[in-house]
Enzyme design. Structure first.
Site, PDB file in Angstrom:
ATOM      1  N   LYS A  26      63.296  56.828  52.267  1.00 35.77           N
ATOM      2  CA  LYS A  26      64.455  57.330  53.071  1.00 35.77           C
ATOM      3  C   LYS A  26      65.387  57.982  52.060  1.00 35.77           C
ATOM      4  O   LYS A  26      65.223  58.170  50.726  1.00 35.77           O
ATOM      5  CB  LYS A  26      64.840  55.811  53.585  1.00 35.77           C
ATOM      6  CG  LYS A  26      64.961  54.808  52.428  1.00 35.77           C
ATOM      7  CD  LYS A  26      65.540  53.363  52.575  1.00 35.77           C
ATOM      8  CE  LYS A  26      64.423  52.719  53.561  1.00 35.77           C
ATOM      9  NZ  LYS A  26      64.693  52.551  55.066  1.00 35.77           N
ATOM     10  N   ARG A  27      66.773  58.047  52.633  1.00 40.28           N
ATOM     11  CA  ARG A  27      67.726  58.698  51.627  1.00 40.28           C
ATOM     12  C   ARG A  27      67.895  57.752  50.836  1.00 40.28           C
ATOM     13  O   ARG A  27      67.984  56.755  50.658  1.00 40.28           O
ATOM     14  CB  ARG A  27      68.855  59.308  52.447  1.00 40.28           C
ATOM     15  CG  ARG A  27      68.872  60.232  53.475  1.00 40.28           C
ATOM     16  CD  ARG A  27      68.553  61.446  52.589  1.00 40.28           C
ATOM     17  NE  ARG A  27      69.493  62.048  51.846  1.00 40.28           N
ATOM     18  CZ  ARG A  27      70.639  63.181  51.995  1.00 40.28           C
ATOM     19  NH1 ARG A  27      70.141  63.819  53.168  1.00 40.28           N
ATOM     20  NH2 ARG A  27      71.450  63.270  51.423  1.00 40.28           N
ATOM     21  N   THR A  86      65.134  53.712  61.356  1.00 41.83           N
ATOM     22  CA  THR A  86      63.994  54.143  62.146  1.00 41.83           C
ATOM     23  C   THR A  86      62.838  54.245  61.434  1.00 41.83           C
ATOM     24  O   THR A  86      61.751  54.273  61.811  1.00 41.83           O
ATOM     25  CB  THR A  86      64.263  55.497  63.010  1.00 41.83           C
ATOM     26  OG1 THR A  86      64.660  56.294  61.992  1.00 41.83           O
ATOM     27  CG2 THR A  86      65.420  55.220  64.103  1.00 41.83           C
ATOM     28  N   LYS A  99      70.989  51.095  50.475  1.00 41.46           N
ATOM     29  CA  LYS A  99      69.538  51.275  50.766  1.00 41.46           C
ATOM     30  C   LYS A  99      68.852  50.228  49.743  1.00 41.46           C
ATOM     31  O   LYS A  99      67.734  49.908  49.920  1.00 41.46           O
ATOM     32  CB  LYS A  99      68.996  52.227  51.352  1.00 41.46           C
ATOM     33  CG  LYS A  99      69.434  53.062  52.548  1.00 41.46           C
ATOM     34  CD  LYS A  99      68.969  54.396  52.629  1.00 41.46           C
ATOM     35  CE  LYS A  99      69.542  54.849  53.818  1.00 41.46           C
ATOM     36  NZ  LYS A  99      68.873  54.607  55.029  1.00 41.46           N
ATOM     37  N   HIS A 136      77.178  55.535  64.637  1.00 39.50           N
ATOM     38  CA  HIS A 136      76.065  55.363  63.745  1.00 39.50           C
ATOM     39  C   HIS A 136      76.187  54.649  62.491  1.00 39.50           C
ATOM     40  O   HIS A 136      75.370  54.560  61.648  1.00 39.50           O
ATOM     41  CB  HIS A 136      75.357  56.771  63.356  1.00 39.50           C
ATOM     42  CG  HIS A 136      74.395  57.321  64.385  1.00 39.50           C
ATOM     43  ND1 HIS A 136      73.384  57.152  64.524  1.00 39.50           N
ATOM     44  CD2 HIS A 136      74.840  58.044  65.279  1.00 39.50           C
ATOM     45  CE1 HIS A 136      72.759  57.756  65.610  1.00 39.50           C
ATOM     46  NE2 HIS A 136      73.765  58.666  65.845  1.00 39.50           N
ATOM     47  N   LYS A 172      58.617  53.509  62.360  1.00 43.11           N
ATOM     48  CA  LYS A 172      57.522  54.315  62.020  1.00 43.11           C
ATOM     49  C   LYS A 172      56.466  53.589  61.098  1.00 43.11           C
ATOM     50  O   LYS A 172      55.278  53.598  61.588  1.00 43.11           O
ATOM     51  CB  LYS A 172      57.951  55.564  61.111  1.00 43.11           C
ATOM     52  CG  LYS A 172      59.072  56.504  62.034  1.00 43.11           C
ATOM     53  CD  LYS A 172      59.372  57.508  60.936  1.00 43.11           C
ATOM     54  CE  LYS A 172      60.812  58.186  61.440  1.00 43.11           C
ATOM     55  NZ  LYS A 172      61.434  58.738  60.521  1.00 43.11           N
TER      56      LYS A 172
HETATM   57  C1  LIG Z   1      62.606  58.641  59.776  1.00 43.48           C
HETATM   58  C2  LIG Z   1      63.158  59.426  58.718  1.00 43.48           C
HETATM   59  C3  LIG Z   1      64.184  59.102  58.142  1.00 43.48           C
HETATM   60  C4  LIG Z   1      65.127  57.707  58.486  1.00 43.48           C
HETATM   61  O1  LIG Z   1      64.564  56.565  57.521  1.00 43.48           O
HETATM   62  P1  LIG Z   1      65.416  55.370  57.725  1.00 43.48           P
HETATM   63  O2  LIG Z   1      64.339  54.508  56.712  1.00 43.48           O
HETATM   64  O3  LIG Z   1      65.550  54.895  58.829  1.00 43.48           O
HETATM   65  O4  LIG Z   1      66.441  55.764  56.755  1.00 43.48           O
HETATM   66  C5  LIG Z   1      64.957  59.810  57.069  1.00 43.48           C
HETATM   67  N1  LIG Z   1      64.342  60.945  56.843  1.00 43.48           N
HETATM   68  C6  LIG Z   1      63.088  61.463  57.557  1.00 43.48           C
HETATM   69  C7  LIG Z   1      62.314  62.454  56.854  1.00 43.48           C
HETATM   70  C8  LIG Z   1      62.331  60.673  58.212  1.00 43.48           C
HETATM   71  O5  LIG Z   1      61.387  60.853  58.948  1.00 43.48           O
END
Ligand SMILES: *Cc1c(COP(=O)(O)O)cnc(C)c1O
Length: 825
Positions: free
Chosen positions: A557-558, A665, A563, A367, A669
């Site tokens: 995101k985190r 991911t 990022k 990952h 979404k």
């Molecule tokens: C989808 C999701 C992530 C991953 O987000 P990235 O933008 O791909 O880093 C992290 N936390 C939550 C709660 C999510 O639903």
């Protein structure tokens, strides 16, 4: 008579409104122990969840029976994290009883929405990796694949984030406080897991060496099962999470001394193993407890897998035909040594035979390429905690290096592929262990997989050119569109039917609708409805008023330097300056929406959060921006919050330094919900661009190759870049001089220094200009709602391939070799 016939259970299983109403009322009294006068909303949530759960049980057990009957090959998805979120809406939607339950609650004077809101968010994960595991469970059940999730039932999930004076403060997330109606405790499913002790070498009756791991400390792993409902409710799989229990003989010694309290203390300590999730994302904790957690759940899972296999098979020759074990990152990689131990030490298999079985059973998903995130446990730690496993790792390594050496004797290659990192204090490279012990190793996007071949696993890839393969991540359309975005979901179904929920590629049929004026209008209306809901939430949470006419520009995101939330903040400040400087320009109103947690020990990330809050405070109340720019940092990003944010986004920020985001991911979404992406050519952004077409996405900045060259060369001087870019310089000067932190003007010195003296490792300054220009193109398009909506529709319509059903189907045929077991009709 059917042995399973139970007249009482029948009245618990009706799927009509009246049946639900009856069972909710009965459950309230006989399960929750309250009457309608005393019942709180939480009580109603609990009784509803139990009522819904009753409808799962028969088909759940039937699914399990079918797997046994078919002697099906099972998939075991081992993951230290499952970021599940709430289960009520998911269960109702997948069972197809949303309306009936809504009406039943209505009849009791309750609203489904209020009841759903009482459910805690199960956050047994940090971010993308854990959420992927949860999406995979949904897809395996929906496709009818015999898939089991195995993990840890953390008593405390990922911390709850609050902001105090703009700073992140972590609070414990006690999600189990009021009980968990979805889980079934299995006190009889209990495995011993050993730690410490020593190894005794003996000879067996044939004079062969044998090894005994003795004088160990033992902890018990107890199973808790949660049903995983596939869409349509036909297949119901199992998520089995382990909880640590003290052994009954644990305190024996202390009892003999009469030291009862000490015995109890020891019991409490041993149960700490499943107490709390480590709140890291992409960086490693390096703590003994974490290592023990990894072994704890892996060992229990392997014992359970072998028990299930051995009920119907003798010997272990068929194990690889009956079990596929997927390692979600290296966290369960110790399982390779553990299976070898079980086969060789416990079941007396020959080493080569056991190794062949092990390799054909395991596969591994990588990952991350970030060096600091690759697990490498100190040899001294492994030796002490798992002495027999350390021996086994040496044995695996010795045999492996011998084979490599037979082909070439170059010492540099040997030291790179070795399981032991000999530089500095010696460490076990868990990535190499996972690689060598698996028959397949996959990356999670096309770019990431290629970079794996060129970087971390370059030498191992040369040794095993067939082993690395790509499985681009996906997301479940059930949760991320059907459940969370009812306005858009209903609109899509009204035009193309509901087949897309199972077969997301059917969204393709929406493409011509991009040219349909009426459809575009309805698409905009759905987005607007979702934006209203988010605007209301922002008002409630932050007391910030935002306009639904503004562009919702979302980065959730985190929080991590790679990022690049900081890049977004700098562009925001530059835009703020532009809007104040030029009062006559027809600016597009923008709402910048942020959410995300920082690891508690990650100071730069926490400082970035504080900066966003500080900038928000200044910008949101500055009359000279005339309400054109608002900034909202929502606290406690989790799945539940994501389900509200994703449907409301106009613009999706996916701006990581190219080469650093393995897949992402969140990008999927957001695009699925009709947001346009502004992003770098990183992770799955590359494949999103290919799917939606380059004219429907805003790609900017350095490529992974260019970024790599810049980072590793010595020609890059961020100071020159800053000096040559007045808006960037001005934004940085404002931060550095305390415009946003008058109470502490030097607060952001570490952030500024990282961009200057620190060499700007994440190339924020290098990409700034390209990013700003991309934002100008975004604003130009947003001024034209019709053109914008055309592209938004095409985004939604093009995201079919990013369903986790597609990802899982690829794993099933190319890695696991498993097939669906469909229930008899
Ligand atoms: C989808 C999701 C992530 C991953 O987000 P990235 O933008 O791909 O880093 C992290 N936390 C939550 C709660 C999510 O639903």
């Amino acid at each position: 008579m059917d042995a399973r016939y139970n007249p009482r259970s029948l009245e618990h299983r009706g799927l009509d409104t009246e049946a639900f109403k009856r069972s909710f009322l009965e459950g309230l009294v006989y399960t929750v122990g309250k009457d309608t006068r005393a019942a709180t909303r939480r009580d109603w949530f609990t009784t509803s969840a139990f009522g819904v759960r009753d409808r799962l049980v028969d088909r759940w057990m039937e699914t399990t029976r079918n797997y046994y009957k078919a002697d099906a090959k099972r998939v075991y998805y081992l993951s230290l994290e499952f970021l599940i979120g709430r289960l009520m809406t998911n269960s109702l939607a997948n069972l197809g009883v949303m309306q009936a339950v809504g009406d039943a609650l209505d009849g009791l004077g309750l609203r489904l929405g209020d009841i759903v809101d009482m459910e805690p968010d199960a956050a047994l994960g940090n971010g993308g990796l854990g959420r992927l595991a949860a999406c995979f469970l949904d897809s395996m059940a929906t496709l009818g694949l015999p898939g089991y999730g195995y993990g840890i039932r953390y008593e405390f999930g990922l911390f709850e984030q609050r902001f105090e004076h703009g700073w992140q403060v972590e609070h414990p997330e006690h999600w189990l406080q009021f009980g968990n109606p979805w889980e079934f405790p299995r006190p009889e499913i209990l495995y011993p897991v050993q730690f410490y002790g020593r190894v005794e070498e003996t000879r067996d009756s044939m004079g062969e060496r044998a090894y005994k791991w003795i004088d160990t400390e033992r902890v018990l792993a107890m199973a808790f099962d949660t049903p995983v409902v596939g869409y349509g409710g036909k297949t119901i799989n199992t998520l089995r999470l382990w909880s640590a229990r003290a052994t009954s003989d644990f305190h024996f010694g202390h009892f003999n001394d009469g030291d009862y309290m000490k015995a109890v203390e020891q019991k409490i300590l041993s149960e700490n193993l499943s107490r709390v999730l480590y709140p890291n994302d992409a960086t490693d904790a390096g703590r003994e407890l974490r290592f023990k957690q990894e072994y704890f759940f892996t060992s229990a899972s392997l014992q359970d897998i072998l028990r299930r296999y051995s009920q119907h098979h003798s010997g272990f020759d068929l194990l690889p035909e009956k079990a596929a074990i997927q390692l979600n990152d290296t966290h369960p990689a110790i399982g390779i040594a553990e299976l070898m131990r079980l086969l060789v030490d416990k079941h007396a298999l020959q080493w080569e035979h056991a190794w062949d079985i092990t390799q054909r059973t395991f596969s591994y998903t990588n990952h991350t390429l970030l060096p600091e995130a690759l697990e490498a446990w100190p040899v001294r730690l492994v030796e002490r905690v798992l002495p027999r496993h350390m021996q086994i790792i040496y044995e695996i390594n010795g045999r492996f290096l011998q084979k490599v050496q037979a082909r070439k004797s170059d010492a540099a290659t040997l030291s790179k592929v070795s399981l032991i990192d000999e530089n500095g204090d010696r460490r076990v490279r868990m990535g190499n262990l996972a690689f060598i012990g698996s028959h397949k190793v996959n990356g999670v996007s096309g770019l990431h997989t290629e970079l794996m071949k060129q970087t971390v696993f370059a030498d191992l890839h040369t040794e095993f050119p067939e082993r690395i393969n790509n499985k681009t991540n996906g997301i479940t359309p059930r949760r991320w569109l059907h459940q969370s975005n009812k306005p858009l979901s209903d609109l899509i179904t009204s035009r193309i039917g509901s087949g897309w929920i199972r077969n997301l590629e059917e969204l393709e049929a929406l493409k011509p609708r991009a040219e349909d004026e009426v459809f575009r209008e309805e698409f905009r209306r759905a987005k607007r409805q979702n934006k209203k809901r988010l605007a209301a939430l922002i008002g409630r949470e932050l007391n910030v008023e935002v306009s639904v006419d503004s562009m919702f520009d979302v980065q959730v995101k985190r929080i991590h330097e790679y990022k690049r939330q900081l890049l977004n903040v700098l562009q925001t400040i530059a835009l703020y300056n532009d809007m104040r400087d030029s009062q006559t320009v027809n600016w597009v109103p923008v709402t910048k929406i942020f959410a995300g947690k920082a690891a508690p020990s990650y100071h730069m990330a926490k400082l970035t959060l504080k900066l966003i809050n500080d900038v928000a405070k200044v910008v949101n109340q500055d009359p000279s921006v005339r309400g054109l720019l608002k900034i909202a940092l929502l606290p406690n990003y989790n799945v539940t919050l994501a389900e509200i944010i994703m449907p409301a986004a106009d613009l999706s920020e996916q701006i990581s330094t190219a080469g650093m985001e393995a897949s992402g991911t969140g990008n999927m979404k957001l695009a699925l919900n009709g947001a346009l992406t502004i992003g770098t050519l990183d992770g799955a952004n590359v494949e999103i661009r290919d799917a939606v077409g380059p004219e429907n996405i805003f790609i900017f900045g350095l490529t992974a190759e260019e970024a790599g060259a810049l980072r590793h060369g010595n020609a890059y001087n961020p100071r020159d870049v800053i000096a040559a870019n007045p808006p960037l310089k001005r934004a940085l000067d404002m931060i550095a001089s305390g415009v946003f932190s008058p109470d502490d003007p030097h607060r952001y010195r570490p952030l500024i220094q990282a961009l200057t003296d620190g060499g700007d490792s994440f190339l924020v300054t290098a990409d700034f200009q390209a990013y700003r220009e991309a934002h100008e193109a975004v604003a130009d398009l947003y001024r034209n709602p019709d053109q914008w909506t055309r592209k938004a529709v095409i985004n939604t319509a093009s995201m079919g391939w990013f369903s986790s059903d597609r990802t899982i189907a690829e794993y099933a045929s190319e890695i696991w070799n498993v097939e669906p077991v469909l229930p008899e009709e």
